[in-house]
Design a protein around this motif. Sequence first.
Motif, PDB file in Angstrom:
ATOM      1  N   THR A  58       5.288  76.661  78.123  1.00  0.00           N
ATOM      2  CA  THR A  58       5.327  76.010  76.818  1.00  0.00           C
ATOM      3  C   THR A  58       4.812  76.990  75.772  1.00  0.00           C
ATOM      4  N   PRO A  59       5.561  77.280  74.748  1.00  0.00           N
ATOM      5  CA  PRO A  59       5.101  78.250  73.743  1.00  0.00           C
ATOM      6  C   PRO A  59       3.767  77.808  73.154  1.00  0.00           C
ATOM      7  N   VAL A  60       2.855  78.756  73.036  1.00  0.00           N
ATOM      8  CA  VAL A  60       1.550  78.444  72.462  1.00  0.00           C
ATOM      9  C   VAL A  60       1.692  77.979  71.031  1.00  0.00           C
ATOM     10  N   SER A  61       2.701  78.470  70.337  1.00  0.00           N
ATOM     11  CA  SER A  61       2.883  78.097  68.932  1.00  0.00           C
ATOM     12  C   SER A  61       3.193  76.623  68.770  1.00  0.00           C
ATOM     13  N   ALA A  62       3.648  75.945  69.885  1.00  0.00           N
ATOM     14  CA  ALA A  62       3.985  74.523  69.773  1.00  0.00           C
ATOM     15  C   ALA A  62       2.759  73.647  69.820  1.00  0.00           C
ATOM     16  N   MET A  63       1.611  74.197  70.171  1.00  0.00           N
ATOM     17  CA  MET A  63       0.383  73.417  70.262  1.00  0.00           C
ATOM     18  C   MET A  63      -0.478  73.689  69.041  1.00  0.00           C
ATOM     19  N   THR A  64      -1.104  72.680  68.541  1.00  0.00           N
ATOM     20  CA  THR A  64      -2.005  72.818  67.396  1.00  0.00           C
ATOM     21  C   THR A  64      -3.434  72.620  67.876  1.00  0.00           C
ATOM     22  N   ALA A  65      -4.274  73.630  67.702  1.00  0.00           N
ATOM     23  CA  ALA A  65      -5.647  73.546  68.200  1.00  0.00           C
ATOM     24  C   ALA A  65      -6.430  72.497  67.427  1.00  0.00           C
ATOM     25  N   PRO A  66      -7.404  71.834  68.102  1.00  0.00           N
ATOM     26  CA  PRO A  66      -8.239  70.869  67.392  1.00  0.00           C
ATOM     27  C   PRO A  66      -8.965  71.536  66.232  1.00  0.00           C
ATOM     28  N   SER A  67      -9.148  70.801  65.145  1.00  0.00           N
ATOM     29  CA  SER A  67      -9.879  71.324  64.001  1.00  0.00           C
ATOM     30  C   SER A  67     -11.070  70.424  63.736  1.00  0.00           C
ATOM     31  N   THR A  68     -11.966  70.895  62.906  1.00  0.00           N
ATOM     32  CA  THR A  68     -13.149  70.111  62.561  1.00  0.00           C
ATOM     33  C   THR A  68     -13.194  69.896  61.063  1.00  0.00           C
ATOM     34  N   TYR A  69     -13.974  68.906  60.655  1.00  0.00           N
ATOM     35  CA  TYR A  69     -14.109  68.587  59.227  1.00  0.00           C
ATOM     36  C   TYR A  69     -15.542  68.135  58.981  1.00  0.00           C
ATOM     37  N   THR A  70     -16.151  68.662  57.937  1.00  0.00           N
ATOM     38  CA  THR A  70     -17.512  68.275  57.568  1.00  0.00           C
ATOM     39  C   THR A  70     -17.452  67.151  56.535  1.00  0.00           C
ATOM     40  N   VAL A  71     -18.068  66.038  56.859  1.00  0.00           N
ATOM     41  CA  VAL A  71     -18.004  64.850  56.003  1.00  0.00           C
ATOM     42  C   VAL A  71     -18.690  65.113  54.666  1.00  0.00           C
ATOM     43  N   LYS A  72     -18.014  64.666  53.586  1.00  0.00           N
ATOM     44  CA  LYS A  72     -18.563  64.785  52.233  1.00  0.00           C
ATOM     45  C   LYS A  72     -18.909  63.391  51.701  1.00  0.00           C
ATOM     46  N   PRO A  73     -19.781  63.312  50.698  1.00  0.00           N
ATOM     47  CA  PRO A  73     -20.105  61.999  50.120  1.00  0.00           C
ATOM     48  C   PRO A  73     -18.858  61.263  49.674  1.00  0.00           C
ATOM     49  N   GLY A  74     -18.756  59.997  50.025  1.00  0.00           N
ATOM     50  CA  GLY A  74     -17.621  59.177  49.633  1.00  0.00           C
ATOM     51  C   GLY A  74     -16.480  59.178  50.626  1.00  0.00           C
ATOM     52  N   ASP A  75     -16.543  60.027  51.660  1.00  0.00           N
ATOM     53  CA  ASP A  75     -15.471  60.087  52.654  1.00  0.00           C
ATOM     54  C   ASP A  75     -15.445  58.829  53.516  1.00  0.00           C
ATOM     55  N   THR A  76     -14.270  58.469  53.991  1.00  0.00           N
ATOM     56  CA  THR A  76     -14.107  57.421  54.998  1.00  0.00           C
ATOM     57  C   THR A  76     -13.276  58.001  56.137  1.00  0.00           C
ATOM     58  N   VAL A  77     -13.383  57.386  57.324  1.00  0.00           N
ATOM     59  CA  VAL A  77     -12.597  57.861  58.472  1.00  0.00           C
ATOM     60  C   VAL A  77     -11.110  57.785  58.147  1.00  0.00           C
ATOM     61  N   TRP A  78     -10.709  56.706  57.488  1.00  0.00           N
ATOM     62  CA  TRP A  78      -9.290  56.539  57.151  1.00  0.00           C
ATOM     63  C   TRP A  78      -8.801  57.673  56.250  1.00  0.00           C
ATOM     64  N   ALA A  79      -9.582  57.986  55.198  1.00  0.00           N
ATOM     65  CA  ALA A  79      -9.164  59.029  54.265  1.00  0.00           C
ATOM     66  C   ALA A  79      -9.108  60.393  54.949  1.00  0.00           C
TER      67      ALA A  79
END
Length: 325
Positions: A58-79
């Motif tokens: 399976t081409p490696v380019s077809a997979m998207t590695a997990p990313s992270t996100y740092t929560v900011k004030p006012g953020d919601t899980v949905w957003a």
Amino acid sequence: MRRLPLSPPLARRRAAAVWPAAVAGTIALTLTGENAAQAAPPAPPLASLPPLTPRAATPVSAMTAPSTYTVKPGDTVWAIARAHGVDVATVQAVNGLGAGSVIRPGQVLTIGVAPAPSDAAPAPAPAERTHEVAQGDTVSAIAAANGVSVDAVLAANGLTRASIIYPGDVLRIPASGAAAPASVAVTTAPGLDAEQSDNARLIIRIGRELGVSDRGIVIALGTAMQESWLRNLDWGDRDSLGLFQQRPSSGWGTPEQIMDRERSTRVFYGGAADPNGPATRGLLDIPGWDGLAYADAAQAVQISAYPDRYAQWEQPATTWLAVLG
């Protein structure tokens, strides 16, 4: 004599086999860490390995590695989920979050693996619906009107059972065919246990049936909390009983009638549907009750020796209605 070509060395045949990227990634993750040495099995002798048939990797380019996100004030899980092109359930699952979990600024969330683009045309997504919150709306009423569950509306908007909606808010309404949660815990309001929450739901339901405004329901909830801790007590001051500590000696009904939670709630609200008729005076029978201060409206029905104590429950009762209503 013609010489036959030599077979490729076994090591080269083994090298020709390519592990699928997903499997290789799993093995790499499994063996990462201080126990990796123990996790790796001893390599078998080369002679014991069967011939391997090469497979396309399976081409490696077809997979998207997990990313992270740092929560900011006012953020919601949905957003956060929407901004990264994944669904709320995925973000909750990979971060161990539930419907009632709270995220805080500075918290680092794993976004998960987004599906790689496919040549096949995706199935058309259901048309997104929205609802603009009007005065008196509750999440449960909005969900019922749109044929979806309360939990589905909460999840689609990054809300919890403790969230409060306000007029002018625009809520996303998920497709009615969305799968319901596998199991739904009994909902309790902040500060209330299961018994108290059940009694609060009954007070809210009867208020809705009678057409009582949210303010009237909030007054009923706070009154019951002050009088009985929102419990259907079979004891009280002198002959007071039930959710609203009504007294048989004052004409509120027989002990059995007062201990009937539904009947005693209808008697508290009063009005044209009052089971007691004109024998007692409920909230809807008080002229201008909706213009009175919170504690004054409750006191007009209860005639308590401690009229100022009702006021402390106005804000909590407003939250209970928002969560359970």
